[in-house]
Scaffold this motif. Structure first.
Motif, PDB file in Angstrom:
ATOM      1  N   ILE A 147       0.853  -1.205   0.000  1.00  0.00           N
ATOM      2  CA  ILE A 147       0.000   0.000   0.000  1.00  0.00           C
ATOM      3  C   ILE A 147       0.883   1.248   0.000  1.00  0.00           C
ATOM      4  N   SER A 148       1.961   1.227   0.814  1.00  0.00           N
ATOM      5  CA  SER A 148       2.809   2.420   0.950  1.00  0.00           C
ATOM      6  C   SER A 148       3.514   2.794  -0.352  1.00  0.00           C
ATOM      7  N   GLU A 149       3.622   1.858  -1.291  1.00  0.00           N
ATOM      8  CA  GLU A 149       4.282   2.127  -2.567  1.00  0.00           C
ATOM      9  C   GLU A 149       3.342   2.732  -3.596  1.00  0.00           C
ATOM     10  N   ARG A 150       2.034   2.821  -3.282  1.00  0.00           N
ATOM     11  CA  ARG A 150       1.040   3.358  -4.221  1.00  0.00           C
ATOM     12  C   ARG A 150       0.891   4.863  -4.052  1.00  0.00           C
ATOM     13  N   ASN A 151       0.448   5.531  -5.098  1.00  0.00           N
ATOM     14  CA  ASN A 151       0.067   6.939  -4.996  1.00  0.00           C
ATOM     15  C   ASN A 151      -1.203   7.041  -4.154  1.00  0.00           C
ATOM     16  N   GLY A 152      -1.260   8.049  -3.265  1.00  0.00           N
ATOM     17  CA  GLY A 152      -2.424   8.180  -2.380  1.00  0.00           C
ATOM     18  C   GLY A 152      -2.471   7.047  -1.377  1.00  0.00           C
ATOM     19  N   ALA A 153      -1.304   6.635  -0.871  1.00  0.00           N
ATOM     20  CA  ALA A 153      -1.222   5.435  -0.032  1.00  0.00           C
ATOM     21  C   ALA A 153      -2.061   5.560   1.234  1.00  0.00           C
ATOM     22  N   PHE A 154      -2.014   6.741   1.921  1.00  0.00           N
ATOM     23  CA  PHE A 154      -2.712   6.849   3.200  1.00  0.00           C
ATOM     24  C   PHE A 154      -4.227   6.777   3.014  1.00  0.00           C
ATOM     25  N   ALA A 155      -4.752   7.373   1.924  1.00  0.00           N
ATOM     26  CA  ALA A 155      -6.202   7.303   1.666  1.00  0.00           C
ATOM     27  C   ALA A 155      -6.618   5.857   1.391  1.00  0.00           C
ATOM     28  N   ILE A 156      -5.782   5.134   0.635  1.00  0.00           N
ATOM     29  CA  ILE A 156      -6.087   3.722   0.352  1.00  0.00           C
ATOM     30  C   ILE A 156      -6.052   2.914   1.643  1.00  0.00           C
ATOM     31  N   PHE A 157      -5.030   3.196   2.522  1.00  0.00           N
ATOM     32  CA  PHE A 157      -4.923   2.467   3.788  1.00  0.00           C
ATOM     33  C   PHE A 157      -6.145   2.729   4.657  1.00  0.00           C
ATOM     34  N   THR A 158      -6.608   3.971   4.682  1.00  0.00           N
ATOM     35  CA  THR A 158      -7.792   4.323   5.493  1.00  0.00           C
ATOM     36  C   THR A 158      -9.021   3.558   5.008  1.00  0.00           C
ATOM     37  N   ALA A 159      -9.191   3.464   3.670  1.00  0.00           N
ATOM     38  CA  ALA A 159     -10.352   2.748   3.122  1.00  0.00           C
ATOM     39  C   ALA A 159     -10.248   1.253   3.400  1.00  0.00           C
ATOM     40  N   ILE A 160      -9.063   0.702   3.290  1.00  0.00           N
ATOM     41  CA  ILE A 160      -8.862  -0.734   3.497  1.00  0.00           C
ATOM     42  C   ILE A 160      -9.121  -1.117   4.952  1.00  0.00           C
ATOM     43  N   LYS A 161      -8.575  -0.345   5.911  1.00  0.00           N
ATOM     44  CA  LYS A 161      -8.715  -0.724   7.322  1.00  0.00           C
ATOM     45  C   LYS A 161     -10.167  -0.612   7.783  1.00  0.00           C
ATOM     46  N   ALA A 162     -10.953   0.230   7.101  1.00  0.00           N
ATOM     47  CA  ALA A 162     -12.372   0.332   7.457  1.00  0.00           C
ATOM     48  C   ALA A 162     -13.172  -0.859   6.931  1.00  0.00           C
ATOM     49  N   HIS A 163     -12.758  -1.393   5.794  1.00  0.00           N
ATOM     50  CA  HIS A 163     -13.531  -2.481   5.160  1.00  0.00           C
ATOM     51  C   HIS A 163     -13.031  -3.873   5.543  1.00  0.00           C
ATOM     52  N   ALA A 164     -11.727  -4.016   5.854  1.00  0.00           N
ATOM     53  CA  ALA A 164     -11.118  -5.337   6.013  1.00  0.00           C
ATOM     54  C   ALA A 164     -11.761  -6.191   7.105  1.00  0.00           C
ATOM     55  N   PRO A 165     -12.012  -5.659   8.332  1.00  0.00           N
ATOM     56  CA  PRO A 165     -12.605  -6.529   9.365  1.00  0.00           C
ATOM     57  C   PRO A 165     -13.956  -7.121   8.939  1.00  0.00           C
ATOM     58  N   GLU A 166     -14.736  -6.370   8.175  1.00  0.00           N
ATOM     59  CA  GLU A 166     -16.029  -6.892   7.704  1.00  0.00           C
ATOM     60  C   GLU A 166     -15.820  -8.012   6.681  1.00  0.00           C
ATOM     61  N   ALA A 167     -14.780  -7.854   5.815  1.00  0.00           N
ATOM     62  CA  ALA A 167     -14.529  -8.872   4.797  1.00  0.00           C
ATOM     63  C   ALA A 167     -13.938 -10.133   5.392  1.00  0.00           C
ATOM     64  N   ARG A 168     -13.286 -10.012   6.563  1.00  0.00           N
ATOM     65  CA  ARG A 168     -12.596 -11.160   7.154  1.00  0.00           C
ATOM     66  C   ARG A 168     -13.552 -12.301   7.478  1.00  0.00           C
ATOM     67  N   GLN A 169     -14.807 -11.990   7.788  1.00  0.00           N
ATOM     68  CA  GLN A 169     -15.771 -13.042   8.148  1.00  0.00           C
ATOM     69  C   GLN A 169     -16.071 -13.982   6.985  1.00  0.00           C
ATOM     70  N   PHE A 170     -15.799 -13.526   5.750  1.00  0.00           N
ATOM     71  CA  PHE A 170     -16.076 -14.370   4.585  1.00  0.00           C
ATOM     72  C   PHE A 170     -14.840 -15.160   4.125  1.00  0.00           C
ATOM     73  N   VAL A 171     -13.652 -14.822   4.665  1.00  0.00           N
ATOM     74  CA  VAL A 171     -12.417 -15.471   4.209  1.00  0.00           C
ATOM     75  C   VAL A 171     -11.696 -16.036   5.431  1.00  0.00           C
ATOM     76  N   VAL A 172     -11.541 -17.346   5.493  1.00  0.00           N
ATOM     77  CA  VAL A 172     -10.915 -17.992   6.651  1.00  0.00           C
ATOM     78  C   VAL A 172      -9.401 -18.052   6.482  1.00  0.00           C
ATOM     79  N   ASP A 173      -8.943 -18.369   5.287  1.00  0.00           N
ATOM     80  CA  ASP A 173      -7.509 -18.564   5.033  1.00  0.00           C
ATOM     81  C   ASP A 173      -6.793 -17.221   4.903  1.00  0.00           C
ATOM     82  N   ASP A 174      -5.624 -17.074   5.570  1.00  0.00           N
ATOM     83  CA  ASP A 174      -4.863 -15.821   5.538  1.00  0.00           C
ATOM     84  C   ASP A 174      -4.388 -15.466   4.131  1.00  0.00           C
ATOM     85  N   THR A 175      -3.961 -16.480   3.381  1.00  0.00           N
ATOM     86  CA  THR A 175      -3.443 -16.217   2.028  1.00  0.00           C
ATOM     87  C   THR A 175      -4.550 -15.679   1.124  1.00  0.00           C
ATOM     88  N   ALA A 176      -5.739 -16.298   1.204  1.00  0.00           N
ATOM     89  CA  ALA A 176      -6.870 -15.827   0.399  1.00  0.00           C
ATOM     90  C   ALA A 176      -7.296 -14.426   0.833  1.00  0.00           C
TER      91      ALA A 176
END
Length: 738
Positions: A147-176
């Motif tokens: 993420i840190s290597e992308r343009n607009g990295a902090f905005a992308i990180f903010t969006a990801i951390k808000a959505h990731a815990p909700e998505a985790r319930q659908f994906v059990v495997d760490d790699t997936a």
């Protein structure tokens, strides 16, 4: 698991603690203003040193490593205290059980990297909830690094951390889970920040559907219920139809049982009748076979007796004929040797007379200045010089009435030859008249110039020479045993014949070498030495052409090593007991289709040539020469243009498939095509079939058809020949044969 330090380790830690406190104080003295937070950190370290306070990051060694890293990175600016607090917060998230956290050592190393210049602590990319959603903590840092290597990295990180815990319930495997988030990061990086919510919702819907969750509106639900009701009606109707079918099946089974019974009765009666007929036929067949076997035995025995009688009769006749030929050859050779001696006497007398009248010779030369042919002959005569005259005088003196002094010299010469074993006799070979072009006493450049003059004369008369002719001729004149490597039909044999004609020495094709006696000859059961062609060439002078050297017996071919030396006084003791000196005009030329390393796809029976044989030869690659083929087909330029395009197509096949091309166009093919067209013996369609189409696989023909067309212009004469090829190729590929 708590860390228990040894006494030595505790001492080292206390020293490090004292050093860090001193360094912080020194930095503080250099600053004009130091915050209370920094002073509080220094005071806490002093209390830890005295044992009055425990660090929030344990063990103390890890806390000191982090303090030292942050001090070096911030240079004790006002951000230092906030980073220390941030490090303590991250510690609580990573080490839930403190020093007893599983895999503590591995996590500690990761934790120290977080605090470094390239770590995520400096960049603000640590979120405890997102970190906790990963079982394998290293994958969290993989995500954050990308993420840190992308343009607009902090905005992308903010969006990801808000959505990731909700998505985790659908994906059990760490790699997936990591793969899903990386995909989401890539999509966010490719769009603008105002579309982040739409992209995240789209990916969340896809993830939910993958886990079987769908949003269904009332209209669609009503349609589904209607479809279910219709399906129930269809099922009811199907049951009625199925019942009717079952009744029909029971009726058919009853009828089938009745038919089966009748068939069984018919089969039994038929089998009984066939068994009786088969038994009778078997008896008759056995009787016929016995009679036929006896007749064949008698016939074979009779044919065997007749064949053996004919074989012995033919063998006896051949032996008689060969004995007669041998006697005739011996008598003829003796007569020719005697005549040679007489002719030598006459030639010497003429040369002496010519030498005595030098003025007459000069006058004759002056009158012939305008006659180029005579000038060429005079130049060759000059090459013979006094050395050749001396040899011929010695030969004449020893052969017919020479002086006693000359005879004495010859005797001394014969006695100087070494004797190799009991019963070995000195060769009674004739005097070795050296071919002027092979005489090493004459400078090579002069000899080669004469050979080139003869080549030019022949070329003017219409004779064709391969582009490698000069190199091969040079190797023969220098006696370095050329080995010509080239595909079948490229003109190797024809070129060697031209070399023999220009050098004016005998040339014999001894073929490939299968056994040692092909080179050495052999002693018969009666004790007579059966000479080989190789023996005669070695003794009397000439070129031994070993064609298809790579197709012979590699063990027998090694015997060539004894004869490949370019020493002038070489010799060999042959099986008959005769020690033979190598004739000055003796040369060896070999040819083959491979480089001597063994078989390939086109030449599957080729043998590997022994390395010692290859070291005594010079390899010369002889390919197809377009200049020669163009001259051959000069009256048929359209055919030559097509043939060149066809060969380019076969070359592309080799490059594309790594398989040697088969049925390529050769120099030999050019001669045949010219002959057919000159004589009108074969029609163009048959020439195309026999030379370019037949024996080729359909796939190969299709490739050649496409590639040949690419090399020809549609308005050229060669393209007209190509159309004939395309027609015949399509006929062959369709399975039709003319």
């Amino acid at each position: 698991m708590a860390v228990n330090y040894t006494k030595v380790e505790k001492t080292a830690i206390n020293r490090k603690l004292a050093r860090i406190i001193d360094a912080l104080k020194d930095d503080a003295e250099k600053k004009t203003s130091i915050t209370d937070a920094i002073k509080e950190i220094i005071g806490g370290l002093e209390r830890m040193k005295s044992g009055k306070e425990e660090p929030k990051i344990r063990p103390l060694a890890l806390y000191l490593d982090v303090i030292e890293i942050l001090r070096e990175e911030t240079l004790l600016t006002n951000t230092f205290p906030s980073l220390v607090s941030h490090a303590e917060m991250i510690y609580d998230s990573m080490f839930v059980y403190g020093e007893n956290t599983p895999d503590f050592d591995e996590l500690a190393e990761i934790y120290k990297k977080i605090a470094g210049r390239d770590g995520i602590m400096m960049k603000g990319f640590f979120d405890p909830y997102l970190f906790a959603s990963f079982t394998d903590k290293s994958q969290y840092f993989t995500l954050v690094k990308l993420i840190s290597e992308r343009n607009g990295a902090f905005a992308i990180f903010t969006a990801i951390k808000a959505h990731a815990p909700e998505a985790r319930q659908f994906v059990v495997d760490d790699t997936a889970y990591l793969a899903y988030l990386l995909k989401l990061v890539r999509r966010l990086a490719e769009t603008t920040s105002d579309r982040y919510d739409a992209v995240i919702k789209e990916e969340a819907d896809i993830l939910a559907r993958c886990n079987g969750l769908y949003d269904i509106d009332p209209v669609r639900l009503a349609q589904v219920e209607k479809n279910v009701h219709s399906a129930e009606l269809i099922i009811e109707n199907g049951k009625s139809t199925l019942d009717a079918l079952e009744r029909r099946i029971r009726d058919m089974e009853r009828i089938a049982a009745e038919v089966e019974g009748r068939v069984e009765n018919t089969v039994r009666s038929g089998e009984s009748l066939m068994d009786k007929k088969a038994a009778g036929a078997a008896e008759k067949l056995d009787a016929v076979l016995r009679e036929y076997e006896e007749s064949q035995k008698r016939s074979i025995q009779l044919e065997k007796e007749i064949f053996m009688k004919e074989l012995f009769s033919e063998a006896e006749s051949e032996m008689t004929k060969y004995k007669s030929m041998a006697k005739t050859l011996t008598a003829t050779t003796s007569a020719e040797l005697a005549a040679l001696g007489k002719n030598a006497d006459g030639m010497i007398n003429r040369l002496k007379a010519a030498s005595a009248s030098e003025a007459e010779l000069k006058a004759a030369a002056g009158r012939a200045l305008k006659d180029k042919e005579l000038l060429d002959r005079l130049e060759k005569l000059t090459l013979l010089n006094d050395v050749m005259i001396g040899r011929m005088e010695a030969a004449a003196g020893s052969g017919a009435g020479a002086s006693e002094e000359a005879a004495a010299e010859k005797t001394v010469e014969i006695r100087s030859v070494p004797v190799y074993g009991t019963g070995i006799k000195k060769s009674d070979r004739p005097i070795a008249l050296v071919c002027p072009l092979l005489d090493r006493n004459v400078p090579f450049k002069k000899r080669f110039e004469l050979a080139m003059q003869e080549k030019k004369r022949r070329a003017k008369a219409g004779e064709l020479f391969h582009e490698m002719f000069d190199d091969v001729l040079t190797a023969v004149m220098e006696e370095v045993n050329p080995y010509l490597i080239g595909p079948s039909g490229c003109g190797k044999t024809y070129m060697i014949g031209q070399i023999g004609e220009i050098l004016n020495v005998p040339l014999l094709d001894i073929g490939y070498i299968n056994e040692e006696y092909d080179i050495l000859g052999y002693v018969t059961a009666t004790g007579e030495y059966s000479e080989s062609n190789f023996y005669r060439l070695y003794k009397y002078g000439g070129i031994a052409f070993c064609d298809e050297l790579d197709n012979g017996n590699s063990k027998a071919t090694v015997k060539l090593n004894s004869f490949l030396s370019n020493r002038q006084k070489a010799g060999y003791c042959f099986p008959g007991g005769e020690y033979v000196e190598k004739h000055p005009n003796f040369r060896v030329i070999a040819a083959g289709n491979t480089d001597g390393s063994g078989a390939d796809l086109n030449y599957s029976t080729r043998e590997r040539i022994e390395e010692s044989v290859q070291q005594r030869m010079i390899p010369i690659y002889v390919g197809y020469d377009n200049r020669v083929e163009k001259e051959i087909l000069k009256d048929y330029p359209d055919w030559f243009e097509f043939a060149c395009a066809f060969r380019r197509a076969t070359n592309r096949w080799e490059a594309a498939s790594d398989i040697p091309a088969q049925g390529i166009f050769t120099t030999r093919d050019a001669y045949r095509i010219k002959m057919y067209l000159d004589n009108g013996s074969f029609s163009p369609e048959k020439i195309m079939n026999y030379e370019f189409v037949q024996t080729k696989e359909p796939e190969y023909l299709g490739f050649l058809k496409e590639e040949t067309a690419k090399s020809l212009k549609k308005d050229s004469g060669g393209y007209g020949i190509y159309l004939l090829f395309a027609k015949e190729a399509d006929r062959r590929r369709s399975g039709e044969r003319k």
